[in-house]
Design a protein around this motif. Structure first.
Motif, PDB file in Angstrom:
ATOM      1  N   GLU A   1       5.698   7.762  -1.299  1.00 42.51           N
ATOM      2  CA  GLU A   1       6.821   8.663  -1.160  1.00 42.51           C
ATOM      3  C   GLU A   1       7.942   8.290  -2.123  1.00 42.51           C
ATOM      4  O   GLU A   1       8.542   9.162  -2.742  1.00 42.51           O
ATOM      5  CB  GLU A   1       7.337   8.656   0.282  1.00 42.51           C
ATOM      6  CG  GLU A   1       6.397   9.302   1.264  1.00 42.51           C
ATOM      7  CD  GLU A   1       6.870   9.188   2.717  1.00 42.51           C
ATOM      8  OE1 GLU A   1       7.665   8.283   3.048  1.00 42.51           O
ATOM      9  OE2 GLU A   1       6.419  10.005   3.524  1.00 42.51           O
ATOM     10  N   THR A   2       8.227   7.006  -2.235  1.00 42.56           N
ATOM     11  CA  THR A   2       9.298   6.547  -3.107  1.00 42.56           C
ATOM     12  C   THR A   2       9.027   6.914  -4.556  1.00 42.56           C
ATOM     13  O   THR A   2       9.934   7.306  -5.283  1.00 42.56           O
ATOM     14  CB  THR A   2       9.476   5.017  -2.976  1.00 42.56           C
ATOM     15  OG1 THR A   2       9.774   4.718  -1.614  1.00 42.56           O
ATOM     16  CG2 THR A   2      10.590   4.501  -3.864  1.00 42.56           C
ATOM     17  N   LEU A   3       7.784   6.811  -4.990  1.00 41.74           N
ATOM     18  CA  LEU A   3       7.423   7.113  -6.372  1.00 41.74           C
ATOM     19  C   LEU A   3       7.126   8.589  -6.602  1.00 41.74           C
ATOM     20  O   LEU A   3       6.823   8.994  -7.707  1.00 41.74           O
ATOM     21  CB  LEU A   3       6.212   6.274  -6.784  1.00 41.74           C
ATOM     22  CG  LEU A   3       6.423   4.763  -6.761  1.00 41.74           C
ATOM     23  CD1 LEU A   3       5.122   4.035  -7.062  1.00 41.74           C
ATOM     24  CD2 LEU A   3       7.511   4.355  -7.756  1.00 41.74           C
ATOM     25  N   ASN A   4       7.178   9.383  -5.534  1.00 47.07           N
ATOM     26  CA  ASN A   4       6.915  10.814  -5.610  1.00 47.07           C
ATOM     27  C   ASN A   4       5.531  11.109  -6.199  1.00 47.07           C
ATOM     28  O   ASN A   4       5.374  11.981  -7.058  1.00 47.07           O
ATOM     29  CB  ASN A   4       8.021  11.526  -6.409  1.00 47.07           C
ATOM     30  CG  ASN A   4       8.008  13.015  -6.160  1.00 47.07           C
ATOM     31  OD1 ASN A   4       7.609  13.465  -5.083  1.00 47.07           O
ATOM     32  ND2 ASN A   4       8.440  13.772  -7.145  1.00 47.07           N
ATOM     33  N   LEU A   5       4.552  10.361  -5.757  1.00 49.51           N
ATOM     34  CA  LEU A   5       3.174  10.568  -6.201  1.00 49.51           C
ATOM     35  C   LEU A   5       2.502  11.586  -5.298  1.00 49.51           C
ATOM     36  O   LEU A   5       2.918  11.814  -4.167  1.00 49.51           O
ATOM     37  CB  LEU A   5       2.401   9.246  -6.156  1.00 49.51           C
ATOM     38  CG  LEU A   5       2.914   8.145  -7.081  1.00 49.51           C
ATOM     39  CD1 LEU A   5       2.157   6.852  -6.831  1.00 49.51           C
ATOM     40  CD2 LEU A   5       2.775   8.569  -8.536  1.00 49.51           C
ATOM     41  N   ALA A   6       1.437  12.170  -5.812  1.00 45.48           N
ATOM     42  CA  ALA A   6       0.668  13.120  -5.010  1.00 45.48           C
ATOM     43  C   ALA A   6       0.091  12.401  -3.794  1.00 45.48           C
ATOM     44  O   ALA A   6       0.011  11.167  -3.783  1.00 45.48           O
ATOM     45  CB  ALA A   6      -0.449  13.716  -5.850  1.00 45.48           C
ATOM     46  N   PRO A   7      -0.346  13.128  -2.769  1.00 49.50           N
ATOM     47  CA  PRO A   7      -0.989  12.458  -1.633  1.00 49.50           C
ATOM     48  C   PRO A   7      -2.143  11.569  -2.099  1.00 49.50           C
ATOM     49  O   PRO A   7      -2.793  11.848  -3.099  1.00 49.50           O
ATOM     50  CB  PRO A   7      -1.499  13.620  -0.782  1.00 49.50           C
ATOM     51  CG  PRO A   7      -0.619  14.770  -1.146  1.00 49.50           C
ATOM     52  CD  PRO A   7      -0.282  14.566  -2.603  1.00 49.50           C
ATOM     53  N   ALA A   8      -2.383  10.508  -1.344  1.00 45.22           N
ATOM     54  CA  ALA A   8      -3.344   9.483  -1.735  1.00 45.22           C
ATOM     55  C   ALA A   8      -4.618   9.527  -0.902  1.00 45.22           C
ATOM     56  O   ALA A   8      -4.624  10.045   0.217  1.00 45.22           O
ATOM     57  CB  ALA A   8      -2.695   8.110  -1.595  1.00 45.22           C
ATOM     58  N   HIS A   9      -5.665   8.958  -1.456  1.00 41.59           N
ATOM     59  CA  HIS A   9      -6.883   8.705  -0.711  1.00 41.59           C
ATOM     60  C   HIS A   9      -6.610   7.432   0.100  1.00 41.59           C
ATOM     61  O   HIS A   9      -6.348   6.381  -0.466  1.00 41.59           O
ATOM     62  CB  HIS A   9      -8.073   8.473  -1.657  1.00 41.59           C
ATOM     63  CG  HIS A   9      -8.322   9.611  -2.590  1.00 41.59           C
ATOM     64  ND1 HIS A   9      -8.906  10.793  -2.181  1.00 41.59           N
ATOM     65  CD2 HIS A   9      -8.068   9.753  -3.909  1.00 41.59           C
ATOM     66  CE1 HIS A   9      -9.013  11.607  -3.212  1.00 41.59           C
ATOM     67  NE2 HIS A   9      -8.502  11.004  -4.269  1.00 41.59           N
TER      68      HIS A   9
ATOM     69  N   ASP B   1       1.327  14.004   5.537  1.00 40.16           N
ATOM     70  CA  ASP B   1       1.637  14.596   4.239  1.00 40.16           C
ATOM     71  C   ASP B   1       1.345  13.671   3.061  1.00 40.16           C
ATOM     72  O   ASP B   1       1.242  14.134   1.927  1.00 40.16           O
ATOM     73  CB  ASP B   1       3.104  15.040   4.206  1.00 40.16           C
ATOM     74  CG  ASP B   1       4.067  13.925   4.584  1.00 40.16           C
ATOM     75  OD1 ASP B   1       3.818  13.255   5.606  1.00 40.16           O
ATOM     76  OD2 ASP B   1       5.064  13.724   3.871  1.00 40.16           O
ATOM     77  N   VAL B   2       1.187  12.366   3.282  1.00 38.11           N
ATOM     78  CA  VAL B   2       0.887  11.449   2.180  1.00 38.11           C
ATOM     79  C   VAL B   2      -0.611  11.192   2.042  1.00 38.11           C
ATOM     80  O   VAL B   2      -1.034  10.446   1.172  1.00 38.11           O
ATOM     81  CB  VAL B   2       1.644  10.106   2.304  1.00 38.11           C
ATOM     82  CG1 VAL B   2       3.148  10.337   2.379  1.00 38.11           C
ATOM     83  CG2 VAL B   2       1.143   9.280   3.459  1.00 38.11           C
ATOM     84  N   VAL B   3      -1.421  11.827   2.898  1.00 40.99           N
ATOM     85  CA  VAL B   3      -2.864  11.570   2.903  1.00 40.99           C
ATOM     86  C   VAL B   3      -3.615  12.753   2.293  1.00 40.99           C
ATOM     87  O   VAL B   3      -3.586  13.854   2.828  1.00 40.99           O
ATOM     88  CB  VAL B   3      -3.368  11.292   4.343  1.00 40.99           C
ATOM     89  CG1 VAL B   3      -4.862  11.040   4.352  1.00 40.99           C
ATOM     90  CG2 VAL B   3      -2.612  10.116   4.957  1.00 40.99           C
ATOM     91  N   ARG B   4      -4.297  12.508   1.177  1.00 43.19           N
ATOM     92  CA  ARG B   4      -5.150  13.523   0.555  1.00 43.19           C
ATOM     93  C   ARG B   4      -6.496  13.554   1.263  1.00 43.19           C
ATOM     94  O   ARG B   4      -7.013  14.611   1.600  1.00 43.19           O
ATOM     95  CB  ARG B   4      -5.353  13.231  -0.934  1.00 43.19           C
ATOM     96  CG  ARG B   4      -6.320  14.206  -1.614  1.00 43.19           C
ATOM     97  CD  ARG B   4      -6.546  13.910  -3.075  1.00 43.19           C
ATOM     98  NE  ARG B   4      -5.337  13.847  -3.855  1.00 43.19           N
ATOM     99  CZ  ARG B   4      -4.670  14.899  -4.329  1.00 43.19           C
ATOM    100  NH1 ARG B   4      -5.113  16.108  -4.098  1.00 43.19           N
ATOM    101  NH2 ARG B   4      -3.587  14.742  -5.028  1.00 43.19           N
TER     102      ARG B   4
END
Length: 187
Positions: free
Chosen positions: A1-9, A29-32
């Motif tokens: 979230e801090t780095l504003n990256l796409a959701p992660a595996h 929301d952070v989980v792809r």
């Protein structure tokens, strides 16, 4: 979230799978995708009560044993006897664990019940299980996950037990790579 990256595996093996599920519960929301390997919906959520009590008692008892009687908790982790390098690696991991932290962790895992979360998982989910997993058996625990999580994919690794990533790393890694590549651009 801090780095504003796409959701992660997000993935985890055994107790790490419980952490991955809790991450999804708290921050979907952070989980792809989820990759759950030889895991549990918490011990209370996946195992009979008497098994939970026995495991908890055994783990807590091992914490009270003198250091010179250290024995890595290996029974049931592997389909075949692990080599000395694996035993040494597990001994090192366990030696680095602080007893009070481990006591809290094992108590939390024993009391955890995430069964209510499983049917609400709405991201692609890969389940990887060693066919000979005696700690979280395919016939009960893996099937519990597969039936409860909509659209989940179950990949069994032959000749592997609970530590499928250590016993069959090539097959384990291949399953993850294929899955994450197939879901690299999902919304």
């Amino acid at each position: 979230e801090t780095l504003n990256l796409a959701p992660a595996h997000i993935g985890g093996l055994s107790w790490g799978g419980v952490v991955a599920q809790e991450t999804y519960r708290r921050h979907p929301d952070v989980v792809r995708t989820l990759i759950l390997c030889d895991t549990y919906a918490g011990w209370k959520g996946s195992l009979p009560a008497e098994e939970v009590e026995a495991r908890l008692a055994g783990m807590l008892e091992s914490l009270d044993a003198p250091e010179d009687q250290f024995r890595p908790v290996i029974p049931g982790l592997f389909a075949a006897a692990p080599g000395p390098q694996v035993v040494a690696e597990l001994a090192g991991i366990e030696a680095d664990a602080r007893p009070e932290s481990f006591r809290r962790l094992v108590t939390a895992i024993a009391e955890c019940d995430l069964r209510d979360l499983l049917p609400r998982i709405a991201v692609p989910t890969l389940l990887i299980w060693g066919e000979e997993d005696a700690r979280s058996p395919v016939a009960t625990v893996a099937k519990q996950f597969h039936h409860a999580i909509p659209g989940s994919e179950l990949r069994l690794i032959s000749g592997a037990g609970h530590m499928s990533s250590m016993e069959r790393p090539t097959e384990f890694n291949r399953a993850i790579l294929e899955f994450t590549r197939a879901h690299a651009s999902d919304p």
